[in-house]
Enzyme design. Structure first.
Site, mmCIF file in Angstrom:
data_model
loop_
_atom_site.group_PDB
_atom_site.id
_atom_site.type_symbol
_atom_site.label_atom_id
_atom_site.label_comp_id
_atom_site.label_asym_id
_atom_site.label_seq_id
_atom_site.Cartn_x
_atom_site.Cartn_y
_atom_site.Cartn_z
ATOM 1 N N ARG A 53 -3.503 -6.654 9.719
ATOM 2 C CA ARG A 53 -3.672 -5.825 8.517
ATOM 3 C C ARG A 53 -2.742 -6.257 7.387
ATOM 4 N NH1 ARG A 53 -0.704 -1.482 8.232
ATOM 5 N NH2 ARG A 53 -1.075 -0.703 10.303
ATOM 6 N N TYR A 106 -16.677 3.204 -15.144
ATOM 7 C CA TYR A 106 -17.600 3.132 -14.005
ATOM 8 C C TYR A 106 -17.636 4.517 -13.345
ATOM 9 C CZ TYR A 106 -19.056 1.329 -9.372
ATOM 10 O OH TYR A 106 -19.688 1.077 -8.190
#
Ligand SMILES: *Cc1c(COP(=O)(O)O)cnc(C)c1O
Length: 385
Positions: A53, A106
């Site tokens: 990760r 957006y």
């Protein structure tokens, strides 16, 4: 030494051939566990990679390439563009803060502010995209960030980002930009006063309609908190997606040139059509944002808006159904042409059109073939009217 041009940076940045037996592209690393040879190595954690990760050569290559292309200090990779926007905002806001958000953002960005940010005690004021230096009037003592998106999603207004950044920085606030349309090739975010440059890499970086990815690139003053927030949220991007995004990035400058040329050719053709009320494309001389676009941008991508003269649902269906080269579907930035109808959700400055608002993404097909497809669509539309 002369600074390499973006086209050159896009080809060479992030290469790790020497570490991979000379292979040009960094291979896909699929890894969660990274093994340490000794207890000391494990406890000192001084290896470049410690856990999947937290990064692998696949993510490092892409991050380095993006940082070089943006001219920033540090990049974090996110599983989508929408998530990159959320991560960037969370890195500069805490409970009790006030955020200034452009009204032409957006729509999922608006939803993030209205829902999650509000739930966590951050207040948002939406502002007119054409506000410029007058944004000063909207500042409160607790305003910590101004979010810009230029041109605006669906409506394509160009913002005066240097003017906004001057005010924001004088007030000690951060400037965030969704630069998905301009890309680092056509709008240099950091040179215009932006602190966090955000991109939906799903669009032109991926470029082939097959990867979801976002990134945030920070300047020096914002790198540490951006990286910490990304880490605290536990975000990462898969090795396969990093590989595809980096492969896309290598050819992005070349593809953008063609998207730009095709987009402008379609926009000019559409402007002359009797079915069209107006075309929203800042690279057109007639566009209200053209002067600012010319001052600040070095190009235009293939995405623009078209306002049609009022038409019935049947007539619009006749136009859009049965287009053979334009797909109807969300997202953009891939090699293929797309067409969608658009619906705005404004609160600061309503955007009204009498006829339907549509959005076109000019792909890499031959522009005359695309025009022929649209022309047949308009013929169907006339028959259905
Ligand atoms: C598509 C898009 C996003 C979101 O990207 P996803 O990868 O789909 O989450 C953000 N900003 C703009 C301007 C976009 O067009």
């Amino acid at each position: 030494m002369a600074k390499d041009k973006p086209e050159t940076v896009a080809v060479h940045a992030g290469h790790m051939s020497a570490e991979h037996f000379g292979a040009v592209n960094t291979p896909v690393y699929r890894a969660s566990t990274i093994l340490f040879p000794t207890l000391d190595a494990m406890e000192s954690r001084d290896k470049p990679y410690v856990y999947g990760r937290r990064g692998t050569p696949s993510s490092k290559s892409l991050e380095d390439a993006v940082t070089a292309l943006e001219g920033g200090t540090r990049t974090v990779l996110c599983p989508s563009g929408a998530n990159a926007i959320a991560t960037a905002i969370l890195s500069v806001c805490r409970a009790g803060d006030h955020l200034l958000m452009v009204d032409s953002c957006y729509n999922p960005t608006r939803i993030f502010c209205d829902k999650l940010l509000k739930r966590f005690g951050v207040e948002t004021t939406f502002y007119d995209p054409l506000i410029g230096a007058d944004i000063e009037k909207l500042f409160k003592p607790n305003t910590t960030a101004v979010f810009c998106e230029s041109p605006g999603s669906l409506t394509f207004e160009i913002q005066d980002i240097p003017a906004i950044a001057r005010v924001a920085h004088a007030k000690g606030a951060s400037v965030l930009l969704d630069n998905t349309w301009g890309t680092p090739l056509y709008f240099n975010a950091f040179a215009h006063g932006v602190d966090l440059s955000i991109m939906a890499a799903t669009k032109y970086v991926g470029g082939h309609a097959d990867v979801m990815m976002g990134y945030v690139c920070a300047n020096a003053s914002h790198a540490e908190r951006l990286h910490a927030t990304h880490d605290e949220l536990g975000l990462c991007a898969s090795g396969d997606d990093c590989f595809l995004a980096l492969r896309g990035l290598r050819t992005m400058p070349l593809r953008l040139k063609q998207h730009q040329e095709n987009g402008l050719k379609l926009a000019r053709w559409l402007m002359a059509r009797p079915e069209v009320e107006c075309v929203l494309h800042p690279a057109l001389e007639s566009d209200p944002g053209h002067a600012l676009w010319k001052r600040d941008f070095t190009g235009a991508c293939g995405l623009f808006g078209v306002v049609l003269k009022p038409a019935s649902h049947e007539a619009l269906s006749a136009f859009m159904n049965n287009l053979t080269l334009f797909g109807m579907g969300f997202s953009w930035g891939g090699y293929e042409s797309l067409i969608v109808t658009s619906h705005t959700h404004r609160t600061a400055k309503p955007f009204h059109t009498d006829g339907p608002l549509i959005r076109i993404h000019a792909g890499l097909e031959d522009a005359d073939d695309l025009i022929a497809d649209l022309e047949k669509g308009f013929e169907r539309m006339a028959r259905a009217s």
